[in-house]
Design a protein around this motif. Structure first.
Motif, PDB file in Angstrom:
ATOM      1  N   ILE A 159      38.339 -76.341  76.132  1.00  0.00           N
ATOM      2  CA  ILE A 159      37.226 -76.661  77.016  1.00  0.00           C
ATOM      3  C   ILE A 159      36.230 -75.516  77.154  1.00  0.00           C
ATOM      4  O   ILE A 159      35.283 -75.616  77.925  1.00  0.00           O
ATOM      5  CB  ILE A 159      37.733 -77.076  78.416  1.00  0.00           C
ATOM      6  CG1 ILE A 159      38.515 -75.937  79.073  1.00  0.00           C
ATOM      7  CG2 ILE A 159      38.585 -78.331  78.330  1.00  0.00           C
ATOM      8  CD1 ILE A 159      38.905 -76.218  80.509  1.00  0.00           C
ATOM      9  N   THR A 160      36.453 -74.419  76.424  1.00  0.00           N
ATOM     10  CA  THR A 160      35.507 -73.293  76.452  1.00  0.00           C
ATOM     11  C   THR A 160      35.245 -72.824  75.023  1.00  0.00           C
ATOM     12  O   THR A 160      36.000 -73.150  74.102  1.00  0.00           O
ATOM     13  CB  THR A 160      36.072 -72.093  77.244  1.00  0.00           C
ATOM     14  OG1 THR A 160      37.238 -71.602  76.573  1.00  0.00           O
ATOM     15  CG2 THR A 160      36.421 -72.485  78.661  1.00  0.00           C
ATOM     16  N   TRP A 178      36.321 -76.320  89.010  1.00  0.00           N
ATOM     17  CA  TRP A 178      35.475 -75.296  88.403  1.00  0.00           C
ATOM     18  C   TRP A 178      36.362 -74.199  87.848  1.00  0.00           C
ATOM     19  O   TRP A 178      37.428 -73.906  88.383  1.00  0.00           O
ATOM     20  CB  TRP A 178      34.530 -74.683  89.437  1.00  0.00           C
ATOM     21  CG  TRP A 178      33.494 -75.617  89.991  1.00  0.00           C
ATOM     22  CD1 TRP A 178      33.677 -76.565  90.957  1.00  0.00           C
ATOM     23  CD2 TRP A 178      32.119 -75.675  89.610  1.00  0.00           C
ATOM     24  NE1 TRP A 178      32.501 -77.215  91.211  1.00  0.00           N
ATOM     25  CE2 TRP A 178      31.525 -76.697  90.405  1.00  0.00           C
ATOM     26  CE3 TRP A 178      31.331 -74.985  88.690  1.00  0.00           C
ATOM     27  CZ2 TRP A 178      30.177 -77.022  90.300  1.00  0.00           C
ATOM     28  CZ3 TRP A 178      29.989 -75.306  88.585  1.00  0.00           C
ATOM     29  CH2 TRP A 178      29.420 -76.314  89.383  1.00  0.00           C
ATOM     30  N   ALA A 179      35.911 -73.567  86.769  1.00  0.00           N
ATOM     31  CA  ALA A 179      36.592 -72.395  86.227  1.00  0.00           C
ATOM     32  C   ALA A 179      35.534 -71.375  85.805  1.00  0.00           C
ATOM     33  O   ALA A 179      34.433 -71.756  85.379  1.00  0.00           O
ATOM     34  CB  ALA A 179      37.463 -72.768  85.033  1.00  0.00           C
ATOM     35  N   VAL A 180      35.877 -70.097  85.960  1.00  0.00           N
ATOM     36  CA  VAL A 180      34.944 -69.029  85.594  1.00  0.00           C
ATOM     37  C   VAL A 180      35.655 -68.037  84.688  1.00  0.00           C
ATOM     38  O   VAL A 180      36.884 -67.909  84.721  1.00  0.00           O
ATOM     39  CB  VAL A 180      34.388 -68.297  86.838  1.00  0.00           C
ATOM     40  CG1 VAL A 180      33.531 -69.239  87.671  1.00  0.00           C
ATOM     41  CG2 VAL A 180      35.529 -67.725  87.685  1.00  0.00           C
ATOM     42  N   GLY A 181      34.862 -67.329  83.868  1.00  0.00           N
ATOM     43  CA  GLY A 181      35.478 -66.387  82.938  1.00  0.00           C
ATOM     44  C   GLY A 181      34.548 -65.305  82.465  1.00  0.00           C
ATOM     45  O   GLY A 181      33.473 -65.084  83.046  1.00  0.00           O
ATOM     46  N   ASP A 182      34.959 -64.612  81.414  1.00  0.00           N
ATOM     47  CA  ASP A 182      34.168 -63.518  80.853  1.00  0.00           C
ATOM     48  C   ASP A 182      32.837 -64.030  80.303  1.00  0.00           C
ATOM     49  O   ASP A 182      32.664 -65.234  80.073  1.00  0.00           O
ATOM     50  CB  ASP A 182      34.949 -62.829  79.736  1.00  0.00           C
ATOM     51  CG  ASP A 182      36.160 -62.078  80.268  1.00  0.00           C
ATOM     52  OD1 ASP A 182      36.320 -61.986  81.495  1.00  0.00           O
ATOM     53  OD2 ASP A 182      36.959 -61.605  79.437  1.00  0.00           O
ATOM     54  N   TRP A 194      34.807 -82.086  81.020  1.00  0.00           N
ATOM     55  CA  TRP A 194      34.526 -80.675  81.227  1.00  0.00           C
ATOM     56  C   TRP A 194      33.178 -80.348  80.582  1.00  0.00           C
ATOM     57  O   TRP A 194      32.932 -80.722  79.439  1.00  0.00           O
ATOM     58  CB  TRP A 194      35.600 -79.795  80.597  1.00  0.00           C
ATOM     59  CG  TRP A 194      36.917 -79.838  81.310  1.00  0.00           C
ATOM     60  CD1 TRP A 194      37.953 -80.692  81.048  1.00  0.00           C
ATOM     61  CD2 TRP A 194      37.338 -79.009  82.383  1.00  0.00           C
ATOM     62  NE1 TRP A 194      38.997 -80.428  81.906  1.00  0.00           N
ATOM     63  CE2 TRP A 194      38.655 -79.410  82.730  1.00  0.00           C
ATOM     64  CE3 TRP A 194      36.735 -77.946  83.084  1.00  0.00           C
ATOM     65  CZ2 TRP A 194      39.375 -78.785  83.756  1.00  0.00           C
ATOM     66  CZ3 TRP A 194      37.458 -77.336  84.110  1.00  0.00           C
ATOM     67  CH2 TRP A 194      38.750 -77.753  84.427  1.00  0.00           C
ATOM     68  N   THR A 195      32.330 -79.647  81.304  1.00  0.00           N
ATOM     69  CA  THR A 195      31.035 -79.225  80.756  1.00  0.00           C
ATOM     70  C   THR A 195      30.791 -77.754  81.063  1.00  0.00           C
ATOM     71  O   THR A 195      31.269 -77.239  82.081  1.00  0.00           O
ATOM     72  CB  THR A 195      29.876 -80.050  81.354  1.00  0.00           C
ATOM     73  OG1 THR A 195      29.900 -79.939  82.785  1.00  0.00           O
ATOM     74  CG2 THR A 195      29.988 -81.513  80.948  1.00  0.00           C
ATOM     75  N   THR A 196      30.089 -77.085  80.153  1.00  0.00           N
ATOM     76  CA  THR A 196      29.737 -75.688  80.378  1.00  0.00           C
ATOM     77  C   THR A 196      28.452 -75.633  81.191  1.00  0.00           C
ATOM     78  O   THR A 196      27.416 -76.097  80.753  1.00  0.00           O
ATOM     79  CB  THR A 196      29.530 -74.951  79.035  1.00  0.00           C
ATOM     80  OG1 THR A 196      30.756 -75.013  78.286  1.00  0.00           O
ATOM     81  CG2 THR A 196      29.174 -73.494  79.277  1.00  0.00           C
ATOM     82  N   VAL A 197      28.544 -75.080  82.386  1.00  0.00           N
ATOM     83  CA  VAL A 197      27.387 -74.969  83.273  1.00  0.00           C
ATOM     84  C   VAL A 197      26.576 -73.730  82.945  1.00  0.00           C
ATOM     85  O   VAL A 197      25.348 -73.738  82.978  1.00  0.00           O
ATOM     86  CB  VAL A 197      27.852 -74.932  84.752  1.00  0.00           C
ATOM     87  CG1 VAL A 197      26.666 -74.733  85.692  1.00  0.00           C
ATOM     88  CG2 VAL A 197      28.610 -76.211  85.095  1.00  0.00           C
ATOM     89  N   HIS A 198      27.284 -72.653  82.590  1.00  0.00           N
ATOM     90  CA  HIS A 198      26.613 -71.407  82.201  1.00  0.00           C
ATOM     91  C   HIS A 198      27.494 -70.662  81.219  1.00  0.00           C
ATOM     92  O   HIS A 198      28.728 -70.590  81.396  1.00  0.00           O
ATOM     93  CB  HIS A 198      26.369 -70.533  83.445  1.00  0.00           C
ATOM     94  CG  HIS A 198      25.589 -69.279  83.142  1.00  0.00           C
ATOM     95  ND1 HIS A 198      26.185 -68.110  82.758  1.00  0.00           N
ATOM     96  CD2 HIS A 198      24.258 -69.046  83.152  1.00  0.00           C
ATOM     97  CE1 HIS A 198      25.276 -67.189  82.561  1.00  0.00           C
ATOM     98  NE2 HIS A 198      24.093 -67.724  82.796  1.00  0.00           N
TER      99      HIS A 198
END
Length: 201
Positions: A159-160, A178-182, A194-198
């Motif tokens: 998903i990323t 929501w999930a956040v990462g590097d 699942w979509t990439t917001v940023h």
């Protein structure tokens, strides 16, 4: 070890294979905490009077101060590192034993990592885990791979982007997460996708 306070009712800790219940009121224990206790892990709360306690290679479920359920897994060698109960069901919980994922159901335990092909190469202790019900859960790796169970069907998807490491998962409901990462990556789960917001692609 850490002391976990359950409101103003009682404190729960674990010393190897025995649960330690200490009455608690007005912000302090009513009884001395024995110095020989080594707190092993925590209780997962359903309410002030209902909670699960990790006990070495198994767990117990307490209600109103009484132990209603106790399960041990004879083939578990390293002990439970974390417990993820189904909060809507007294008889179901998932647990992590180092790299393996276990399911406790109706008084029995099953090593899912051994019996489910899609789970055989995961490191469960490095996953974000969310349990929605006895047959619906997510395991999300820091590398952005989501393993999900829907009923009897297991699914694995990325998903990323490949080079992204996730650092935190926050689930608000079975329809919003929501999930956040590097690298500033923010991803969202909504409407079953699942979509990439940023950053925007």
């Amino acid at each position: 070890g850490n002391v976990i306070v359950l409101g103003e009712w009682q404190d729960v800790g674990l010393d190897s294979s025995r649960a330690v219940l200490i009455p608690w009121s007005e912000g302090k224990p009513e009884l001395p905490i024995p110095l020989d206790i080594k707190f092993y892990d925590f209780a997962s709360l359903r309410s002030k009077s209902e909670f699960w306690v990790i006990e070495g290679n198994g767990f117990s479920f307490y209600k109103e101060g009484s132990k209603l359920l106790s399960v041990r897994c004879k083939d578990m060698y390293f002990g439970i590192r974390a417990l993820y109960p189904d909060l809507s069901d007294d008889n179901t919980a998932y647990a992590v034993e180092y790299s393996d994922l276990w399911k406790f159901e109706e008084g029995s335990c099953f090593n899912l990592s051994y019996n489910v092909e899609i789970l055989k190469d995961i490191e469960a202790h490095k996953m974000f885990i969310e349990v929605f019900s006895r047959d619906r859960l997510w395991l999300l790796s820091r590398g952005g791979v989501l393993i999900s169970l829907e009923g009897q069907n297991w699914r694995r998807q990325r998903i990323t982007p490949l080079a992204v490491t996730l650092n935190h998962l926050r689930v608000f409901s079975d329809q919003l997460a929501w999930a956040v990462g590097d690298n500033g990556v923010v991803i969202r789960y909504a409407n079953g996708e699942w979509t990439t917001v940023h950053p925007r692609r």
